[in-house]
Design an enzyme around this catalytic site. Structure first.
Site, mmCIF file in Angstrom:
data_model
loop_
_atom_site.group_PDB
_atom_site.id
_atom_site.type_symbol
_atom_site.label_atom_id
_atom_site.label_comp_id
_atom_site.label_asym_id
_atom_site.label_seq_id
_atom_site.Cartn_x
_atom_site.Cartn_y
_atom_site.Cartn_z
ATOM 1 N N GLU A 276 27.972 64.688 26.175
ATOM 2 C CA GLU A 276 29.045 64.743 27.184
ATOM 3 C C GLU A 276 29.356 66.187 27.576
ATOM 4 O O GLU A 276 29.590 66.486 28.745
ATOM 5 C CB GLU A 276 30.318 64.062 26.661
ATOM 6 C CG GLU A 276 30.161 62.572 26.343
ATOM 7 C CD GLU A 276 29.714 61.761 27.547
ATOM 8 O OE1 GLU A 276 30.104 62.106 28.672
ATOM 9 O OE2 GLU A 276 28.929 60.804 27.365
ATOM 10 N N ASP A 357 20.850 65.435 27.745
ATOM 11 C CA ASP A 357 20.102 65.245 26.496
ATOM 12 C C ASP A 357 19.390 66.528 26.082
ATOM 13 O O ASP A 357 19.334 66.867 24.892
ATOM 14 C CB ASP A 357 19.075 64.112 26.657
ATOM 15 C CG ASP A 357 19.716 62.734 26.540
ATOM 16 O OD1 ASP A 357 20.919 62.657 26.199
ATOM 17 O OD2 ASP A 357 19.019 61.726 26.772
#
Ligand SMILES: [Zn+2]
Length: 408
Positions: A276, A357
């Site tokens: 996040e 990611d």
């Protein structure tokens, strides 16, 4: 002209329905594929059977609801239901804004009443059977009532404002309406978690302890100023887990579902938050907003232009141009464009997911993220082998396999 528009509307509705059915059939075909080697061990044999069963049940249910709503909408067009309602309201009321509000209100209520049995079945039969459901009939009803109230207040308010602008200045309608909607959207993204979420859920600050320490030490390392970490009682409705990032600037906060905290270890939760934070560091929210602004400006420009057309209202069985019939016709005529925009936005969103990611990978916690993603997928019985066409069109996140491949 009127007939051409009418036929065009029927074609758009039908093509959309057939297209969705084809995608669903492709997905069913690929769901039977064996579990990819990188993901073995996610499901035991028994869990895999359960997942396949859950997938087929949902597909069948989706087929029934989509066919039903397709037939209802088709019937409304073919038998002139929208035009009839318009005539009925015009015979009883004078003020065009009142007529439009009642028109949308009645359609909203009828549509919602029709869909209640489907939602009920989905919650209390399907989700219940597979052990996900935590919603009680009482909570189902109070959620519905709160939803109605919000729709009337917020939806009705915005709609009234937009229609009032159209009456006041049809010429600059598109610009002013766009500005109002944009300002409102910005306001909502800042205050959503303080104004709307508390109506449905409880949010509590994450208490001091091991998890909070681990999160704070990671955010310091990542150079991310994080004060607001909240836990939300998602377990009130479902056992499915999630985490998200919301708000702008000082209002930014990370929200963890309590279900996520039960299922994942501290390292795994930190890795999910790192993802996040990756979104934040790459300014993904801002980029999405900058792309959607010109999009919605063009949308309002075409909308304002189409609001003047008598032919659109007549195609729906009305007599002359009015806000509600023209909006409805515009909504359908524009839907192929919004489908294409949606596909482009999904492709961008999947790119953003890979970037977030990659951020996790740079901080050396990708192993923990992989195990967290695997747990979240298996707990929600997700389909591990979606068809590439379905991913391309509908997926905002890359499928688990591709994410793991990029993370290892
Ligand atoms: Zn993400």
């Amino acid at each position: 002209m009127v007939e051409t528009i009418f036929i065009l509307i029927l074609i758009i509705i039908s093509v959309d329905f057939v297209f969705e059915r084809i995608l669903s059939a492709l997905n069913v075909k690929d769901a039977r594929k064996p579990i990819p080697a990188l993901l073995t061990g996610i499901y035991s044999e028994a869990e895999y059977q359960k997942q396949q069963n859950y997938f087929r049940t949902n597909t069948r249910f989706g087929m029934v609801t989509a066919s039903f709503s397709f037939l209802v909408i088709l019937a409304m067009f073919v038998f002139g239901g929208f035009g009839w309602l318009d005539g009925w309201l015009h015979a009883r009321f004078q003020n065009p804004i009142v007529i439009s509000l009642l028109f949308f209100g009645i359609l909203f209520i009828v549509n919602d009443l029709i869909s209640i049995p489907f939602e009920w079945y989905d919650t209390f039969v399907i989700e219940e059977k597979f052990g996900f459901n935590k919603v009680t009939p009482r909570l189902f009803l109070t959620d519905k009532l709160k939803g109605y109230l919000l729709t009337i207040l917020i939806g009705g308010g915005i709609l009234t404002l937009i229609m009032w602008i159209y009456q006041w200045t049809p010429q600059y309608f598109w610009l002013l309406a766009w500005a109002c909607v944009t300002v409102f959207g910005l306001f909502m993204s800042m205050f959503y978690s303080q104004l709307i979420v508390p109506l449905f859920n409880k949010q509590t600050p994450l208490p001091e302890g091991e998890l909070r320490d681990a999160i704070e030490s990671f955010s310091k390392k990542a150079g991310f100023d994080l004060k607001n970490i909240y836990v939300i009682d998602g377990s009130k409705r479902s056992t499915k887990a999630n985490a998200y990032f919301t708000g702008l600037g000082k209002k930014k906060r990370i929200v963890l579902f309590d279900t996520l905290m039960n299922d994942l270890t501290t390292e795994e939760i930190v890795a999910v938050l790192a993802h996040e934070i990756g979104h934040y560091k790459h300014k993904h929210t801002l980029k999405n907003m900058l792309i959607s602004l010109p999009n919605s400006l063009i949308l309002f420009f075409i909308f304002g232009w189409m609001l003047k057309s008598d032919a659109l209202a007549q195609a729906l069985g009305g007599t002359s141009a009015n806000f509600h019939l023209n909006s409805l016709a515009f909504g359908i005529l524009y839907s192929p464009v919004s489908t294409l925009l949606g596909i482009a936005m999904n492709a961008l969103s999947r790119r953003f997911e890979y970037q977030a990611d990659a951020f996790v990978k740079r901080f050396g916690v990708s192993e923990a993220l992989i195990s967290a993603l695997k747990k979240i997928s298996s707990k929600s019985l997700s389909n591990l082998t979606p068809h590439p066409a379905v991913v391309f069109i509908n997926y905002s996140h890359p499928p688990l396999l591709q994410r793991v491949e990029a993370l290892v």
